[in-house]
Design a protein around this motif. Structure first.
Motif, PDB file in Angstrom:
ATOM      1  N   ILE A   5      -0.699  -7.918  -7.767  1.00 41.07           N
ATOM      2  CA  ILE A   5      -1.412  -6.707  -8.197  1.00 41.07           C
ATOM      3  C   ILE A   5      -0.803  -6.305  -9.531  1.00 41.07           C
ATOM      4  CG2 ILE A   5      -1.849  -4.271  -7.674  1.00 41.07           C
ATOM      5  CD1 ILE A   5      -1.524  -5.058  -4.686  1.00 41.07           C
ATOM      6  N   ARG A   6      -1.651  -6.130 -10.537  1.00 44.94           N
ATOM      7  CA  ARG A   6      -1.083  -5.970 -11.862  1.00 44.94           C
ATOM      8  C   ARG A   6      -1.739  -4.834 -12.643  1.00 44.94           C
ATOM      9  NH1 ARG A   6       2.167  -7.832 -15.311  1.00 44.94           N
ATOM     10  NH2 ARG A   6       1.616  -8.731 -17.302  1.00 44.94           N
ATOM     11  N   ILE A   7      -0.903  -3.991 -13.213  1.00 44.04           N
ATOM     12  CA  ILE A   7      -1.378  -2.989 -14.161  1.00 44.04           C
ATOM     13  C   ILE A   7      -0.677  -3.328 -15.464  1.00 44.04           C
ATOM     14  CG2 ILE A   7      -1.517  -0.547 -14.760  1.00 44.04           C
ATOM     15  CD1 ILE A   7      -1.036   0.061 -11.762  1.00 44.04           C
TER      16      ILE A   7
ATOM     17  N   ASP B  12      -5.585  -2.725 -12.328  1.00 48.80           N
ATOM     18  CA  ASP B  12      -5.977  -3.739 -11.358  1.00 48.80           C
ATOM     19  C   ASP B  12      -7.266  -3.291 -10.668  1.00 48.80           C
ATOM     20  OD1 ASP B  12      -6.009  -5.036  -8.563  1.00 48.80           O
ATOM     21  OD2 ASP B  12      -4.431  -6.142  -9.588  1.00 48.80           O
ATOM     22  N   PRO B  13      -8.285  -4.161 -10.620  1.00 51.97           N
ATOM     23  CA  PRO B  13      -9.586  -3.746 -10.057  1.00 51.97           C
ATOM     24  C   PRO B  13      -9.502  -3.308  -8.597  1.00 51.97           C
ATOM     25  CG  PRO B  13      -9.543  -6.120 -10.524  1.00 51.97           C
ATOM     26  CD  PRO B  13      -8.312  -5.524 -11.154  1.00 51.97           C
ATOM     27  N   ILE B  14      -8.584  -3.897  -7.833  1.00 52.10           N
ATOM     28  CA  ILE B  14      -8.489  -3.515  -6.417  1.00 52.10           C
ATOM     29  C   ILE B  14      -7.988  -2.077  -6.302  1.00 52.10           C
ATOM     30  CG2 ILE B  14      -7.323  -4.016  -4.236  1.00 52.10           C
ATOM     31  CD1 ILE B  14      -7.418  -6.911  -4.889  1.00 52.10           C
ATOM     32  N   ILE B  15      -7.030  -1.708  -7.143  1.00 53.72           N
ATOM     33  CA  ILE B  15      -6.516  -0.335  -7.116  1.00 53.72           C
ATOM     34  C   ILE B  15      -7.588   0.644  -7.588  1.00 53.72           C
ATOM     35  CG2 ILE B  15      -4.852   1.261  -8.158  1.00 53.72           C
ATOM     36  CD1 ILE B  15      -2.780  -0.904  -8.034  1.00 53.72           C
ATOM     37  N   SER B  16      -8.278   0.294  -8.684  1.00 48.55           N
ATOM     38  CA  SER B  16      -9.274   1.241  -9.196  1.00 48.55           C
ATOM     39  C   SER B  16     -10.423   1.420  -8.209  1.00 48.55           C
ATOM     40  CB  SER B  16      -9.786   0.818 -10.577  1.00 48.55           C
ATOM     41  OG  SER B  16     -10.270  -0.493 -10.549  1.00 48.55           O
ATOM     42  N   LYS B  17     -10.750   0.361  -7.461  1.00 46.44           N
ATOM     43  CA  LYS B  17     -11.823   0.469  -6.483  1.00 46.44           C
ATOM     44  C   LYS B  17     -11.415   1.419  -5.348  1.00 46.44           C
ATOM     45  CE  LYS B  17     -14.529  -2.504  -3.606  1.00 46.44           C
ATOM     46  NZ  LYS B  17     -14.461  -3.786  -2.945  1.00 46.44           N
ATOM     47  N   ALA B  18     -10.182   1.253  -4.861  1.00 45.89           N
ATOM     48  CA  ALA B  18      -9.700   2.132  -3.787  1.00 45.89           C
ATOM     49  C   ALA B  18      -9.598   3.569  -4.289  1.00 45.89           C
ATOM     50  CB  ALA B  18      -8.344   1.650  -3.277  1.00 45.89           C
ATOM     51  N   ALA B  19      -9.178   3.738  -5.547  1.00 45.83           N
ATOM     52  CA  ALA B  19      -9.020   5.079  -6.117  1.00 45.83           C
ATOM     53  C   ALA B  19     -10.370   5.764  -6.294  1.00 45.83           C
ATOM     54  CB  ALA B  19      -8.291   4.995  -7.453  1.00 45.83           C
TER      55      ALA B  19
ATOM     56  N   ARG C  49      -5.722  -0.946   1.844  1.00 51.25           N
ATOM     57  CA  ARG C  49      -5.306  -1.893   2.886  1.00 51.25           C
ATOM     58  C   ARG C  49      -6.443  -2.865   3.204  1.00 51.25           C
ATOM     59  NH1 ARG C  49      -2.425   1.702   5.838  1.00 51.25           N
ATOM     60  NH2 ARG C  49      -4.337   2.370   6.843  1.00 51.25           N
ATOM     61  N   GLU C  50      -7.639  -2.321   3.378  1.00 48.88           N
ATOM     62  CA  GLU C  50      -8.779  -3.172   3.715  1.00 48.88           C
ATOM     63  C   GLU C  50      -9.104  -4.122   2.574  1.00 48.88           C
ATOM     64  OE1 GLU C  50     -12.293  -1.131   5.176  1.00 48.88           O
ATOM     65  OE2 GLU C  50     -10.991   0.082   6.453  1.00 48.88           O
ATOM     66  N   ALA C  51      -9.071  -3.600   1.339  1.00 46.43           N
ATOM     67  CA  ALA C  51      -9.406  -4.431   0.182  1.00 46.43           C
ATOM     68  C   ALA C  51      -8.424  -5.588   0.042  1.00 46.43           C
ATOM     69  CB  ALA C  51      -9.412  -3.574  -1.085  1.00 46.43           C
ATOM     70  N   LEU C  52      -7.142  -5.303   0.251  1.00 44.13           N
ATOM     71  CA  LEU C  52      -6.132  -6.358   0.117  1.00 44.13           C
ATOM     72  C   LEU C  52      -6.270  -7.388   1.233  1.00 44.13           C
ATOM     73  CD1 LEU C  52      -2.959  -4.360  -0.977  1.00 44.13           C
ATOM     74  CD2 LEU C  52      -4.443  -5.776  -2.393  1.00 44.13           C
ATOM     75  N   ALA C  53      -6.498  -6.921   2.453  1.00 44.28           N
ATOM     76  CA  ALA C  53      -6.644  -7.850   3.578  1.00 44.28           C
ATOM     77  C   ALA C  53      -7.817  -8.793   3.311  1.00 44.28           C
ATOM     78  CB  ALA C  53      -6.858  -7.075   4.879  1.00 44.28           C
ATOM     79  N   GLU C  54      -8.886  -8.235   2.780  1.00 44.06           N
ATOM     80  CA  GLU C  54     -10.083  -9.018   2.473  1.00 44.06           C
ATOM     81  C   GLU C  54      -9.778 -10.010   1.329  1.00 44.06           C
ATOM     82  OE1 GLU C  54     -13.469 -10.575   3.117  1.00 44.06           O
ATOM     83  OE2 GLU C  54     -12.722  -8.965   4.410  1.00 44.06           O
ATOM     84  N   HIS C  55      -9.102  -9.499   0.308  1.00 45.18           N
ATOM     85  CA  HIS C  55      -8.801 -10.287  -0.888  1.00 45.18           C
ATOM     86  C   HIS C  55      -7.863 -11.453  -0.568  1.00 45.18           C
ATOM     87  CE1 HIS C  55      -8.493 -10.840  -5.222  1.00 45.18           C
ATOM     88  NE2 HIS C  55      -7.178 -10.769  -5.186  1.00 45.18           N
TER      89      HIS C  55
ATOM     90  N   VAL D  76       0.836  -1.202   0.000  1.00 45.94           N
ATOM     91  CA  VAL D  76       0.000   0.000   0.000  1.00 45.94           C
ATOM     92  C   VAL D  76       0.871   1.253   0.000  1.00 45.94           C
ATOM     93  CG1 VAL D  76      -1.639   1.341   1.391  1.00 45.94           C
ATOM     94  CG2 VAL D  76      -1.993  -1.106   1.078  1.00 45.94           C
ATOM     95  N   GLY D  77       1.935   1.232   0.808  1.00 49.23           N
ATOM     96  CA  GLY D  77       2.838   2.379   0.866  1.00 49.23           C
ATOM     97  C   GLY D  77       3.478   2.655  -0.487  1.00 49.23           C
ATOM     98  N   PHE D  78       3.799   1.577  -1.197  1.00 52.24           N
ATOM     99  CA  PHE D  78       4.431   1.721  -2.500  1.00 52.24           C
ATOM    100  C   PHE D  78       3.473   2.358  -3.510  1.00 52.24           C
ATOM    101  CE2 PHE D  78       5.313  -0.198  -6.720  1.00 52.24           C
ATOM    102  CZ  PHE D  78       6.495   0.477  -6.976  1.00 52.24           C
ATOM    103  N   VAL D  79       2.252   1.839  -3.584  1.00 49.97           N
ATOM    104  CA  VAL D  79       1.278   2.393  -4.537  1.00 49.97           C
ATOM    105  C   VAL D  79       0.970   3.850  -4.176  1.00 49.97           C
ATOM    106  CG1 VAL D  79      -1.043   2.159  -5.516  1.00 49.97           C
ATOM    107  CG2 VAL D  79       0.307   0.119  -5.034  1.00 49.97           C
ATOM    108  N   SER D  80       0.831   4.125  -2.873  1.00 51.50           N
ATOM    109  CA  SER D  80       0.568   5.508  -2.444  1.00 51.50           C
ATOM    110  C   SER D  80       1.709   6.433  -2.831  1.00 51.50           C
ATOM    111  CB  SER D  80       0.370   5.573  -0.926  1.00 51.50           C
ATOM    112  OG  SER D  80      -0.737   4.799  -0.558  1.00 51.50           O
ATOM    113  N   SER D  81       2.948   5.935  -2.685  1.00 54.71           N
ATOM    114  CA  SER D  81       4.088   6.794  -3.016  1.00 54.71           C
ATOM    115  C   SER D  81       4.126   7.089  -4.512  1.00 54.71           C
ATOM    116  CB  SER D  81       5.396   6.149  -2.559  1.00 54.71           C
ATOM    117  OG  SER D  81       5.671   5.013  -3.352  1.00 54.71           O
ATOM    118  N   LEU D  82       3.666   6.144  -5.330  1.00 59.30           N
ATOM    119  CA  LEU D  82       3.600   6.394  -6.774  1.00 59.30           C
ATOM    120  C   LEU D  82       2.591   7.503  -7.064  1.00 59.30           C
ATOM    121  CD1 LEU D  82       3.590   2.786  -8.274  1.00 59.30           C
ATOM    122  CD2 LEU D  82       5.458   4.438  -8.356  1.00 59.30           C
ATOM    123  N   LEU D  83       1.458   7.472  -6.356  1.00 59.17           N
ATOM    124  CA  LEU D  83       0.445   8.514  -6.553  1.00 59.17           C
ATOM    125  C   LEU D  83       0.954   9.860  -6.038  1.00 59.17           C
ATOM    126  CD1 LEU D  83      -2.871   6.696  -5.552  1.00 59.17           C
ATOM    127  CD2 LEU D  83      -2.101   7.271  -7.844  1.00 59.17           C
TER     128      LEU D  83
END
Length: 164
Positions: free
Chosen positions: A74-76, A81-88, A49-55, A23-30
């Motif tokens: 997690i793949r772009i 990746d649907p998990i990223i787009s959902k959180a976004a 974080r919640e989506a990944l824990a659930e997944h 999560v920290g990595f994806v956030s740092s990219l944003l």
């Protein structure tokens, strides 16, 4: 299974550092593009974080770290990746915006004890998080191990010396 090791020893507690690293990595990219506010990033991080824990909940096997790796990946790949787009979507980022903010080719592997990523299909794989795999205790970190792990990983220091 005895519960001497404290109450929070379920599978969820064990995924915390790995998910935090991803999560920290994806956030740092944003964050690097500067279009997303810190407050938005916090909401995004929490949602991811919640989506990944659930997944990952039923797909996390510390005793077989690579089992289910493809499922957790997690793949772009010119496709978000649907998990990223959902959180976004929680912070109002549209898909076109995400494509501008994130690499068009990104693979992030979140496995027990190791989180690594690759940007570009031919890029080299970089490790974000690495923990020592205990031989038999299945992810129970003793205090001694935690002391030894500390907060600095040798790979980071190695990068520092190369760039100077």
């Amino acid at each position: 299974m005895s519960h001497r090791h404290g109450p929070r020893r379920g599978p969820r507690a064990d995924m915390v550092p790995e998910i935090a690293a991803a999560v920290g990595f994806v956030s740092s990219l944003l964050r690097t593009r500067g279009c997303v506010s810190e407050q938005q990033l916090q909401v995004f991080s929490g949602a991811l974080r919640e989506a990944l824990a659930e997944h990952y909940k039923h797909h996390w096997f510390p005793e077989k770290p690579f089992k289910g790796s493809g499922y957790r990946c997690i793949r772009i790949n010119h496709k978000m990746d649907p998990i990223i787009s959902k959180a976004a979507s929680q912070i109002g980022l549209s898909l076109p915006q995400l494509y501008q903010l994130l690499p068009s080719e990104l693979t992030l592997w979140v496995d027990p004890y190791e989180v690594s990523y690759r940007i570009g299909e031919d890029g080299s794989i970089c490790v974000l998080y690495e923990a020592t795999k205990p031989p038999s205790s299945y992810g129970m970190l003793t205090c001694k191990n935690q002391m030894m792990l500390g907060r600095t990983s040798p790979s980071k220091n190695y990068i520092m010396t190369v760039s100077s």
